[in-house]
Design a protein around this motif. Sequence first.
Motif, PDB file in Angstrom:
ATOM      1  N   LYS A   1       0.492  -1.185  -0.062  1.00  0.00           N
ATOM      2  CA  LYS A   1      -0.092   0.086  -0.292  1.00  0.00           C
ATOM      3  C   LYS A   1       0.876   1.570   0.168  1.00  0.00           C
ATOM      4  CE  LYS A   1      -0.463   0.104   5.122  1.00  0.00           C
ATOM      5  NZ  LYS A   1      -0.633  -0.038   6.108  1.00  0.00           N
ATOM      6  N   PRO A   2       0.561   2.331  -0.703  1.00  0.00           N
ATOM      7  CA  PRO A   2       1.113   3.649  -0.314  1.00  0.00           C
ATOM      8  C   PRO A   2       1.293   4.032   0.509  1.00  0.00           C
ATOM      9  CG  PRO A   2      -0.997   3.507  -2.140  1.00  0.00           C
ATOM     10  CD  PRO A   2      -0.735   2.414  -1.435  1.00  0.00           C
ATOM     11  N   ALA A   3       2.624   5.315   0.882  1.00  0.00           N
ATOM     12  CA  ALA A   3       2.419   5.193   2.259  1.00  0.00           C
ATOM     13  C   ALA A   3       3.985   6.717   2.356  1.00  0.00           C
ATOM     14  CB  ALA A   3       3.359   4.834   2.731  1.00  0.00           C
ATOM     15  N   MET A   4       2.985   8.107   2.770  1.00  0.00           N
ATOM     16  CA  MET A   4       4.040   9.259   2.894  1.00  0.00           C
ATOM     17  C   MET A   4       5.306   9.097   4.314  1.00  0.00           C
ATOM     18  SD  MET A   4       4.638  11.658   0.854  1.00  0.00           S
ATOM     19  CE  MET A   4       2.760  12.498   0.613  1.00  0.00           C
ATOM     20  N   LEU A   5       6.203   8.948   3.031  1.00  0.00           N
ATOM     21  CA  LEU A   5       7.479   9.195   5.004  1.00  0.00           C
ATOM     22  C   LEU A   5       7.265  10.950   5.259  1.00  0.00           C
ATOM     23  CD1 LEU A   5      10.505   7.670   2.766  1.00  0.00           C
ATOM     24  CD2 LEU A   5       8.679   6.844   4.410  1.00  0.00           C
ATOM     25  N   ASP A   6       8.338  11.388   6.691  1.00  0.00           N
ATOM     26  CA  ASP A   6       8.831  12.178   6.513  1.00  0.00           C
ATOM     27  C   ASP A   6       8.931  13.339   6.252  1.00  0.00           C
ATOM     28  OD1 ASP A   6      10.412  11.078   7.410  1.00  0.00           O
ATOM     29  OD2 ASP A   6      11.395  11.517   9.047  1.00  0.00           O
ATOM     30  N   ASN A   7      10.419  13.182   5.464  1.00  0.00           N
ATOM     31  CA  ASN A   7      10.890  13.753   3.873  1.00  0.00           C
ATOM     32  C   ASN A   7       9.406  13.637   2.655  1.00  0.00           C
ATOM     33  OD1 ASN A   7      10.570  11.211   2.852  1.00  0.00           O
ATOM     34  ND2 ASN A   7      13.011  10.945   3.073  1.00  0.00           N
ATOM     35  N   GLY A   8       8.666  13.565   2.140  1.00  0.00           N
ATOM     36  CA  GLY A   8       7.776  14.040   1.493  1.00  0.00           C
ATOM     37  C   GLY A   8       7.432  13.002   0.400  1.00  0.00           C
ATOM     38  N   VAL A   9       8.317  11.629   0.485  1.00  0.00           N
ATOM     39  CA  VAL A   9       8.483  10.704  -0.375  1.00  0.00           C
ATOM     40  C   VAL A   9       7.307  10.024  -0.370  1.00  0.00           C
ATOM     41  CG1 VAL A   9       9.691   8.864  -1.570  1.00  0.00           C
ATOM     42  CG2 VAL A   9      11.181  10.849  -1.007  1.00  0.00           C
ATOM     43  N   ARG A  10       6.717   9.680  -1.014  1.00  0.00           N
ATOM     44  CA  ARG A  10       6.216   8.203  -1.440  1.00  0.00           C
ATOM     45  C   ARG A  10       6.206   7.300  -1.787  1.00  0.00           C
ATOM     46  NH1 ARG A  10       0.852   9.990  -0.581  1.00  0.00           N
ATOM     47  NH2 ARG A  10      -0.185   7.834  -1.265  1.00  0.00           N
ATOM     48  N   VAL A  11       6.465   5.587  -0.770  1.00  0.00           N
ATOM     49  CA  VAL A  11       6.727   4.191  -1.006  1.00  0.00           C
ATOM     50  C   VAL A  11       6.128   3.402  -0.799  1.00  0.00           C
ATOM     51  CG1 VAL A  11       9.448   5.110  -0.575  1.00  0.00           C
ATOM     52  CG2 VAL A  11       7.616   4.026   1.166  1.00  0.00           C
ATOM     53  N   MET A  12       5.804   2.275  -1.302  1.00  0.00           N
ATOM     54  CA  MET A  12       4.969   1.339  -0.707  1.00  0.00           C
ATOM     55  C   MET A  12       5.295   0.539  -0.116  1.00  0.00           C
ATOM     56  SD  MET A  12       2.699   1.807  -3.148  1.00  0.00           S
ATOM     57  CE  MET A  12       1.453   0.482  -3.308  1.00  0.00           C
ATOM     58  N   VAL A  13       4.806   0.482   1.054  1.00  0.00           N
ATOM     59  CA  VAL A  13       4.672  -0.708   2.146  1.00  0.00           C
ATOM     60  C   VAL A  13       3.777  -1.889   2.342  1.00  0.00           C
ATOM     61  CG1 VAL A  13       6.357   1.784   3.451  1.00  0.00           C
ATOM     62  CG2 VAL A  13       3.605   0.823   3.775  1.00  0.00           C
ATOM     63  N   PRO A  14       4.411  -2.795   3.210  1.00  0.00           N
ATOM     64  CA  PRO A  14       3.354  -3.760   3.715  1.00  0.00           C
ATOM     65  C   PRO A  14       1.940  -3.571   4.163  1.00  0.00           C
ATOM     66  CG  PRO A  14       5.797  -4.480   3.698  1.00  0.00           C
ATOM     67  CD  PRO A  14       5.813  -2.679   3.941  1.00  0.00           C
ATOM     68  N   PRO A  15       0.930  -4.164   4.717  1.00  0.00           N
ATOM     69  CA  PRO A  15      -0.024  -3.922   5.023  1.00  0.00           C
ATOM     70  C   PRO A  15       0.266  -4.098   6.236  1.00  0.00           C
ATOM     71  CG  PRO A  15      -0.240  -5.432   3.336  1.00  0.00           C
ATOM     72  CD  PRO A  15       0.884  -5.086   3.806  1.00  0.00           C
ATOM     73  N   HIS A  16       0.526  -4.163   6.934  1.00  0.00           N
ATOM     74  CA  HIS A  16       1.148  -4.374   8.450  1.00  0.00           C
ATOM     75  C   HIS A  16       1.400  -2.715   8.986  1.00  0.00           C
ATOM     76  CE1 HIS A  16       5.116  -6.825   7.492  1.00  0.00           C
ATOM     77  NE2 HIS A  16       5.256  -5.266   8.783  1.00  0.00           N
ATOM     78  N   ILE A  17       1.989  -2.254   7.753  1.00  0.00           N
ATOM     79  CA  ILE A  17       3.242  -0.923   8.273  1.00  0.00           C
ATOM     80  C   ILE A  17       2.241  -0.296   8.702  1.00  0.00           C
ATOM     81  CG2 ILE A  17       4.965   1.053   7.050  1.00  0.00           C
ATOM     82  CD1 ILE A  17       5.594  -2.280   8.216  1.00  0.00           C
ATOM     83  N   GLY A  18       1.432   0.436  10.022  1.00  0.00           N
ATOM     84  CA  GLY A  18       1.290   1.468   9.974  1.00  0.00           C
ATOM     85  C   GLY A  18       1.661   3.405   9.902  1.00  0.00           C
ATOM     86  N   SER A  19       1.189   3.079  10.142  1.00  0.00           N
ATOM     87  CA  SER A  19       1.698   5.276  10.058  1.00  0.00           C
ATOM     88  C   SER A  19       2.633   5.772  11.647  1.00  0.00           C
ATOM     89  CB  SER A  19       0.978   6.375  10.576  1.00  0.00           C
ATOM     90  OG  SER A  19       0.462   7.350  10.596  1.00  0.00           O
ATOM     91  N   GLY A  20       3.462   6.612  11.369  1.00  0.00           N
ATOM     92  CA  GLY A  20       4.268   5.996  12.606  1.00  0.00           C
ATOM     93  C   GLY A  20       5.508   5.113  12.893  1.00  0.00           C
ATOM     94  N   THR A  21       5.476   4.486  12.444  1.00  0.00           N
ATOM     95  CA  THR A  21       6.423   3.262  11.869  1.00  0.00           C
ATOM     96  C   THR A  21       7.956   3.942  11.129  1.00  0.00           C
ATOM     97  OG1 THR A  21       4.636   2.020  12.129  1.00  0.00           O
ATOM     98  CG2 THR A  21       7.418   0.759  11.986  1.00  0.00           C
ATOM     99  N   ARG A  22       8.817   3.347  12.062  1.00  0.00           N
ATOM    100  CA  ARG A  22      10.041   4.331  11.090  1.00  0.00           C
ATOM    101  C   ARG A  22      10.631   2.176  10.081  1.00  0.00           C
ATOM    102  NH1 ARG A  22      12.679   8.193  11.846  1.00  0.00           N
ATOM    103  NH2 ARG A  22      15.204   7.652  11.704  1.00  0.00           N
TER     104      ARG A  22
END
Length: 187
Positions: free
Chosen positions: A151-172
């Motif tokens: 699923k798509p996720a936004m990083l703290d530097n503004g870059v979008r990456v695809m991450v596995p479904p179990h990764i949520g907001s606030g995760t490093r």
Amino acid sequence: MKISGVDIRPGNILEYEGGIWKVAKIQHTQPGKGGAYMQVEMKNLQDGRKTNVRFRSADTIERVRLDTKDFQYLYAEGDMLVFMDKDTYEQINLPADLLGDAAAFLQDGMEVSLELWEEKPISVQLPDTVEATIVEADAVVKGQTASSSYKPAMLDNGVRVMVPPHIGSGTRIVVDVYERAYVGKAG
């Protein structure tokens, strides 16, 4: 150091037509008629132009050795980035476009390698992976299979990456800088 046209390899730095070029791709071709040649795709390290050149085995080209020096990233000043030489503590300003897309991953105090040609910086190498925090992650769509559904996720530097479904907001997470891909959770 002069090398033959057929000895060119990807990653080589060549001096060609007064510029410094990095070899991206090569293709060795042996036509039925005439001599063999090497088709070389190169990128100019000073202005970013790309070109395709054909070198025959009789051609020689100057191979360039670049000096590599460790620097520390300090801060951004407009569209310039400020780096400090770790040996002399001397500061230099470089344009952000010298780093391309990787500039988004710069972090204060990050150690980078500058490649210098005749004392002039021509490229900046960041670490292959960096840690970043997810600030926004899409919800998982129910019914998707667990394997290979990202699923798509936004990083703290503004870059979008695809991450596995179990990764949520606030995760490093650890991100590959040049592929812009999820590597794993930060330890």
